[in-house]
Write a protein that holds these residues in place. Structure first.
Motif, mmCIF file in Angstrom:
data_model
loop_
_atom_site.group_PDB
_atom_site.id
_atom_site.type_symbol
_atom_site.label_atom_id
_atom_site.label_comp_id
_atom_site.label_asym_id
_atom_site.label_seq_id
_atom_site.Cartn_x
_atom_site.Cartn_y
_atom_site.Cartn_z
ATOM 1 N N MET A 1 0.833 -1.202 0.000
ATOM 2 C CA MET A 1 0.000 0.000 0.000
ATOM 3 C C MET A 1 0.867 1.250 0.000
ATOM 4 S SD MET A 1 -1.483 0.618 3.870
ATOM 5 C CE MET A 1 -2.128 -1.020 4.103
ATOM 6 N N GLU A 2 0.280 2.308 -0.480
ATOM 7 C CA GLU A 2 0.923 3.610 -0.413
ATOM 8 C C GLU A 2 0.736 4.133 1.000
ATOM 9 O OE1 GLU A 2 0.145 8.100 -2.023
ATOM 10 O OE2 GLU A 2 -0.361 6.445 -3.352
ATOM 11 N N MET A 3 1.847 4.420 1.652
ATOM 12 C CA MET A 3 1.781 4.887 3.033
ATOM 13 C C MET A 3 1.723 6.406 3.039
ATOM 14 S SD MET A 3 1.696 2.354 5.115
ATOM 15 C CE MET A 3 2.264 2.958 6.683
ATOM 16 N N SER A 4 0.518 6.920 3.056
ATOM 17 C CA SER A 4 0.354 8.363 3.190
ATOM 18 C C SER A 4 -0.741 8.625 4.220
ATOM 19 C CB SER A 4 0.009 9.010 1.849
ATOM 20 O OG SER A 4 -1.307 8.695 1.460
ATOM 21 N N ARG A 5 -0.549 9.653 4.953
ATOM 22 C CA ARG A 5 -1.509 9.999 6.006
ATOM 23 C C ARG A 5 -2.885 10.281 5.410
ATOM 24 N NH1 ARG A 5 -0.080 13.565 11.205
ATOM 25 N NH2 ARG A 5 -2.189 13.906 11.966
#
Length: 108
Positions: free
Chosen positions: A65-69
């Protein structure tokens, strides 16, 4: 509390927990692959079914997954939908985050 409703603590905890959740999910996948390969049938059928499964599985958030807040809540919902985690796994997160997830799940 941040504007997006995600605390610094929630974000840090999420980044800490995701690798654990993903590893556990992938362990489940590996067991399913072994079962598939150990079953009856032609080797070629098992090979192509495994290839199809891996192609589909590696697109799941429970694997990568893309780890973005800004995507955190959506990622949590996807992890729940994919069966990688349950709402109970969010027990260490803030009450605000748990409430938001439950609300989003009701609308889902």
């Amino acid at each position: 509390m941040a504007q997006d409703g995600i605390t610094k603590r929630d974000w840090a905890l999420f980044r800490e927990k995701v690798p654990e959740w993903q590893e556990a999910y992938m362990e489940t996948l590996v067991k399913e692959y072994v079962e598939l390969l150990s079953g009856d049938g032609a080797a070629s059928d098992k090979f192509w079914e495994l290839d199809k499964r891996i192609k589909a599985d590696k697109r799941r958030k429970s694997v990568v997954m893309e780890m973005s807040r800004s995507e955190m809540l959506y990622n949590i919902l996807d992890l729940i939908r994919e069966g990688s985690i349950t709402v109970d796994d969010l027990g260490d997160f803030s009450e605000q985050l748990r409430g938001t997830v439950k609300l989003l799940m009701e609308r889902w």
